[in-house]
Enzyme design. Sequence first.
Site, PDB file in Angstrom:
ATOM      1  N   HIS A 162      44.805 -60.830 -88.525  1.00 10.41           N
ATOM      2  CA  HIS A 162      43.690 -60.512 -89.415  1.00 10.41           C
ATOM      3  C   HIS A 162      42.656 -59.609 -88.745  1.00 10.41           C
ATOM      4  CE1 HIS A 162      41.819 -64.101 -87.406  1.00 10.41           C
ATOM      5  NE2 HIS A 162      40.708 -63.409 -87.588  1.00 10.41           N
ATOM      6  N   SER A 213      43.375 -68.129 -84.464  1.00 14.03           N
ATOM      7  CA  SER A 213      43.508 -67.695 -85.841  1.00 14.03           C
ATOM      8  C   SER A 213      42.214 -67.955 -86.619  1.00 14.03           C
ATOM      9  CB  SER A 213      44.683 -68.405 -86.517  1.00 14.03           C
ATOM     10  OG  SER A 213      44.780 -68.067 -87.886  1.00 14.03           O
ATOM     11  N   ASP A 225      49.851 -64.855 -88.418  1.00 11.69           N
ATOM     12  CA  ASP A 225      48.565 -64.265 -88.054  1.00 11.69           C
ATOM     13  C   ASP A 225      48.670 -63.693 -86.649  1.00 11.69           C
ATOM     14  OD1 ASP A 225      45.972 -63.412 -88.048  1.00 11.69           O
ATOM     15  OD2 ASP A 225      45.060 -65.405 -87.976  1.00 11.69           O
ATOM     16  N   SER A 271      38.201 -64.667 -82.676  1.00 10.94           N
ATOM     17  CA  SER A 271      39.523 -64.465 -83.260  1.00 10.94           C
ATOM     18  C   SER A 271      40.421 -63.616 -82.362  1.00 10.94           C
ATOM     19  CB  SER A 271      39.409 -63.778 -84.620  1.00 10.94           C
ATOM     20  OG  SER A 271      38.878 -64.632 -85.588  1.00 10.94           O
ATOM     21  N   GLY A 317      34.449 -63.588 -84.035  1.00  7.69           N
ATOM     22  CA  GLY A 317      34.513 -62.775 -82.823  1.00  7.69           C
ATOM     23  C   GLY A 317      35.431 -63.366 -81.775  1.00  7.69           C
TER      24      GLY A 317
END
Length: 209
Positions: free
Chosen positions: A54, A178, A82, A163, A161
Amino acid sequence: MDHALVRVVRASDAPGPLADLRGGDAYFINSAASCSIGFPVTQNGQPGFVSAGHCGQAGSSAAAPDGTSIGTFQGSTFPGNDYSWVQADSSWTTQPQANNYAGDTVTVSGSDVAPIGSSVCRSGSTTGWRCGRGRQFNATVNYAQGSVFGLTRTSVCAEPGDSGGSFISGSQAQGVTSGGSGNCTVGGTTYFQPVNPILQAYGLTLATG
């Protein structure tokens, strides 16, 4: 000094500084949103890193916080899975490390899957190094964009952030951040995309040391 012993050789190459790719460090996508590096990898000798899907689509650009170009997203899947991988320019070098945000790093030596209940730690550019335990394999998370399958649920907190950042158990890479619920003030639940399926999907080799 005997000048007869001195010899000057002009080299044709032009050396330049090399920058390190390291898990947990920040990067920016298309000069806008920020995520965190998961794990440095190589593909046929070319440096790069894995992160969350993502974070960016194939063709998106990735840059360091100072604006220096890192490279381009070569593959990205979200939802469903993801995960993504970024191929870096040749001026970058892969380090088998994750930033522990205490002035040091943790060396990654492999990607053996840790049993449920094991201690896991996450490195991310917003909230740094946070630890907890693995709670469930093969979890399904229903995001607004669609469902993601095969995630691992943990008791580690995270915030925007973080992620894409590294999840590690001991010295073993576990996955990339994720999403989840809560935050690092009140605590929360965070899910990670296991790293081994990412390596297999793109034919990548994890940087280990």
